[in-house]
Design a protein around this motif. Structure first.
Motif, PDB file in Angstrom:
ATOM      1  N   GLU A 106      89.753 111.142 -84.177  1.00  0.00           N
ATOM      2  CA  GLU A 106      89.281 110.357 -85.321  1.00  0.00           C
ATOM      3  C   GLU A 106      88.883 109.301 -84.152  1.00  0.00           C
ATOM      4  OE1 GLU A 106      91.202 108.989 -88.366  1.00  0.00           O
ATOM      5  OE2 GLU A 106      89.652 107.815 -89.020  1.00  0.00           O
ATOM      6  N   ALA A 107      87.788 108.517 -84.525  1.00  0.00           N
ATOM      7  CA  ALA A 107      86.800 108.010 -83.250  1.00  0.00           C
ATOM      8  C   ALA A 107      85.978 106.098 -84.174  1.00  0.00           C
ATOM      9  CB  ALA A 107      85.749 107.941 -83.255  1.00  0.00           C
ATOM     10  N   SER A 108      86.639 105.346 -84.359  1.00  0.00           N
ATOM     11  CA  SER A 108      86.069 104.246 -84.712  1.00  0.00           C
ATOM     12  C   SER A 108      85.851 103.335 -84.132  1.00  0.00           C
ATOM     13  CB  SER A 108      87.554 103.312 -85.494  1.00  0.00           C
ATOM     14  OG  SER A 108      88.232 102.977 -84.450  1.00  0.00           O
ATOM     15  N   GLY A 109      84.610 102.468 -84.576  1.00  0.00           N
ATOM     16  CA  GLY A 109      84.130 100.986 -83.850  1.00  0.00           C
ATOM     17  C   GLY A 109      82.798 102.181 -83.608  1.00  0.00           C
ATOM     18  N   ARG A 110      81.788 101.638 -82.705  1.00  0.00           N
ATOM     19  CA  ARG A 110      80.253 101.941 -82.543  1.00  0.00           C
ATOM     20  C   ARG A 110      80.259 102.960 -82.970  1.00  0.00           C
ATOM     21  NH1 ARG A 110      77.653  99.523 -77.585  1.00  0.00           N
ATOM     22  NH2 ARG A 110      77.879  96.868 -77.435  1.00  0.00           N
ATOM     23  N   ALA A 111      79.172 103.367 -83.397  1.00  0.00           N
ATOM     24  CA  ALA A 111      78.177 104.359 -83.694  1.00  0.00           C
ATOM     25  C   ALA A 111      78.735 105.709 -82.978  1.00  0.00           C
ATOM     26  CB  ALA A 111      76.270 104.602 -83.982  1.00  0.00           C
ATOM     27  N   PHE A 112      79.176 106.618 -83.718  1.00  0.00           N
ATOM     28  CA  PHE A 112      79.943 108.059 -83.209  1.00  0.00           C
ATOM     29  C   PHE A 112      79.276 108.434 -82.648  1.00  0.00           C
ATOM     30  CE2 PHE A 112      82.634 110.840 -82.562  1.00  0.00           C
ATOM     31  CZ  PHE A 112      82.633 112.115 -83.306  1.00  0.00           C
ATOM     32  N   THR A 113      77.588 108.877 -83.294  1.00  0.00           N
ATOM     33  CA  THR A 113      76.829 109.873 -82.697  1.00  0.00           C
ATOM     34  C   THR A 113      75.702 109.505 -81.731  1.00  0.00           C
ATOM     35  OG1 THR A 113      75.024 108.881 -84.340  1.00  0.00           O
ATOM     36  CG2 THR A 113      76.587 110.958 -84.869  1.00  0.00           C
ATOM     37  N   THR A 114      76.617 108.495 -80.750  1.00  0.00           N
ATOM     38  CA  THR A 114      75.667 107.641 -79.618  1.00  0.00           C
ATOM     39  C   THR A 114      76.501 107.884 -78.740  1.00  0.00           C
ATOM     40  OG1 THR A 114      76.271 105.507 -80.165  1.00  0.00           O
ATOM     41  CG2 THR A 114      74.121 105.811 -80.667  1.00  0.00           C
ATOM     42  N   ILE A 149      81.444 118.513 -75.379  1.00  0.00           N
ATOM     43  CA  ILE A 149      80.778 118.363 -77.008  1.00  0.00           C
ATOM     44  C   ILE A 149      79.292 117.082 -76.359  1.00  0.00           C
ATOM     45  CG2 ILE A 149      81.342 117.369 -78.319  1.00  0.00           C
ATOM     46  CD1 ILE A 149      80.563 120.221 -80.800  1.00  0.00           C
ATOM     47  N   SER A 150      78.136 117.892 -76.742  1.00  0.00           N
ATOM     48  CA  SER A 150      77.150 116.488 -76.853  1.00  0.00           C
ATOM     49  C   SER A 150      76.969 115.694 -78.490  1.00  0.00           C
ATOM     50  CB  SER A 150      76.063 117.440 -76.453  1.00  0.00           C
ATOM     51  OG  SER A 150      75.199 118.425 -77.605  1.00  0.00           O
ATOM     52  N   TRP A 151      76.505 114.505 -78.416  1.00  0.00           N
ATOM     53  CA  TRP A 151      76.379 114.061 -79.471  1.00  0.00           C
ATOM     54  C   TRP A 151      76.420 114.774 -81.124  1.00  0.00           C
ATOM     55  CZ3 TRP A 151      72.117 112.745 -82.621  1.00  0.00           C
ATOM     56  CH2 TRP A 151      70.769 113.485 -82.359  1.00  0.00           C
ATOM     57  N   SER A 152      74.983 115.368 -80.589  1.00  0.00           N
ATOM     58  CA  SER A 152      74.672 116.738 -81.606  1.00  0.00           C
ATOM     59  C   SER A 152      75.512 117.453 -81.707  1.00  0.00           C
ATOM     60  CB  SER A 152      73.361 117.025 -80.705  1.00  0.00           C
ATOM     61  OG  SER A 152      73.101 117.970 -80.002  1.00  0.00           O
ATOM     62  N   GLY A 167      80.159 114.333 -87.704  1.00  0.00           N
ATOM     63  CA  GLY A 167      79.292 113.615 -87.659  1.00  0.00           C
ATOM     64  C   GLY A 167      79.705 112.413 -88.886  1.00  0.00           C
ATOM     65  N   ALA A 168      80.025 113.101 -90.145  1.00  0.00           N
ATOM     66  CA  ALA A 168      80.140 112.484 -91.566  1.00  0.00           C
ATOM     67  C   ALA A 168      81.665 111.389 -91.345  1.00  0.00           C
ATOM     68  CB  ALA A 168      80.592 113.356 -92.591  1.00  0.00           C
ATOM     69  N   LYS A 169      82.603 112.554 -90.798  1.00  0.00           N
ATOM     70  CA  LYS A 169      84.514 112.670 -90.721  1.00  0.00           C
ATOM     71  C   LYS A 169      84.234 111.365 -89.420  1.00  0.00           C
ATOM     72  CE  LYS A 169      85.525 115.388 -93.891  1.00  0.00           C
ATOM     73  NZ  LYS A 169      87.292 117.215 -93.759  1.00  0.00           N
ATOM     74  N   ASN A 170      83.530 111.436 -88.213  1.00  0.00           N
ATOM     75  CA  ASN A 170      83.956 110.361 -86.800  1.00  0.00           C
ATOM     76  C   ASN A 170      85.135 111.454 -86.030  1.00  0.00           C
ATOM     77  OD1 ASN A 170      81.078 108.640 -87.953  1.00  0.00           O
ATOM     78  ND2 ASN A 170      83.030 106.976 -86.998  1.00  0.00           N
ATOM     79  N   THR A 171      84.597 112.289 -86.858  1.00  0.00           N
ATOM     80  CA  THR A 171      86.165 113.498 -86.176  1.00  0.00           C
ATOM     81  C   THR A 171      85.475 113.796 -84.936  1.00  0.00           C
ATOM     82  OG1 THR A 171      86.127 115.311 -87.190  1.00  0.00           O
ATOM     83  CG2 THR A 171      88.031 113.227 -88.069  1.00  0.00           C
ATOM     84  N   VAL A 172      86.413 114.654 -83.480  1.00  0.00           N
ATOM     85  CA  VAL A 172      86.096 115.338 -82.777  1.00  0.00           C
ATOM     86  C   VAL A 172      86.899 116.072 -82.764  1.00  0.00           C
ATOM     87  CG1 VAL A 172      86.820 114.084 -80.872  1.00  0.00           C
ATOM     88  CG2 VAL A 172      85.303 116.623 -80.651  1.00  0.00           C
ATOM     89  N   ASN A 173      87.074 117.927 -82.888  1.00  0.00           N
ATOM     90  CA  ASN A 173      88.416 118.841 -82.919  1.00  0.00           C
ATOM     91  C   ASN A 173      88.620 119.509 -81.888  1.00  0.00           C
ATOM     92  OD1 ASN A 173      89.075 117.952 -85.323  1.00  0.00           O
ATOM     93  ND2 ASN A 173      86.432 118.900 -86.067  1.00  0.00           N
ATOM     94  N   LEU A 174      89.398 120.183 -81.514  1.00  0.00           N
ATOM     95  CA  LEU A 174      89.783 121.337 -80.618  1.00  0.00           C
ATOM     96  C   LEU A 174      90.867 122.132 -81.412  1.00  0.00           C
ATOM     97  CD1 LEU A 174      89.292 121.630 -77.574  1.00  0.00           C
ATOM     98  CD2 LEU A 174      91.386 121.164 -77.181  1.00  0.00           C
ATOM     99  N   GLN A 175      90.236 123.619 -81.787  1.00  0.00           N
ATOM    100  CA  GLN A 175      90.971 124.894 -82.389  1.00  0.00           C
ATOM    101  C   GLN A 175      91.308 125.408 -80.755  1.00  0.00           C
ATOM    102  OE1 GLN A 175      92.120 124.910 -85.430  1.00  0.00           O
ATOM    103  NE2 GLN A 175      93.051 126.396 -84.543  1.00  0.00           N
ATOM    104  N   MET A 176      92.776 126.210 -81.174  1.00  0.00           N
ATOM    105  CA  MET A 176      92.786 126.729 -79.664  1.00  0.00           C
ATOM    106  C   MET A 176      94.100 127.575 -80.484  1.00  0.00           C
ATOM    107  SD  MET A 176      94.631 122.755 -77.440  1.00  0.00           S
ATOM    108  CE  MET A 176      95.947 122.586 -78.924  1.00  0.00           C
TER     109      MET A 176
END
Length: 122
Positions: free
Chosen positions: A23-31, A51-54, A74-83
């Protein structure tokens, strides 16, 4: 400034699955392009996936290709890794990382999470 917090690590048997979340917080996650690294005891930290911003571009290390999937919400500001199909050699501390820009460019990430332990037993 971007603050990253990983979750989802744990102990799993070989052949099993785990899902990591950052989970990311702070500046715009999509940048930011986002990535996952891992570091096993006595080894250097290695890039696992990014993974790219898009979300349209992804990269996987050969060692995890076909088994791991990186995604972002982008809605949740999260990046996931399914292993999936985990192996004992996947045992490591896994770190989330962020790099400013639309794609994962050369150079080190600007921000790191604190890491989460993944242990795969044989």
């Amino acid at each position: 400034q971007v603050h990253l917090v990983e979750s989802g690590g744990g102990l799993v048997q070989a052949g099993g699955s785990l899902s990591l979340s950052c989970e990311a917080s702070g500046r715009a996650f999509t940048t930011y392009a986002m990535g996952w690294f891992r570091q096993a005891p006595g080894k250097e930290r290695e890039l696992v996936a990014h993974i790219s911003w898009s979300g349209s571009r992804t990269y996987y290390a050969d060692s995890v290709k076909g088994r791991f999937t990186i995604s972002r919400d982008g809605a949740k500001n999260t990046v996931n890794l399914q292993m999936n199909s985990l192996k004992p050699e996947d045992t490591a501390v896994y770190y989330c990382a962020a790099k400013y820009g639309s794609t994962w460019s050369a150079g080190p990430p600007g921000f790191w999470g604190q890491g989460t332990q993944v242990t795969v037993s044989s």
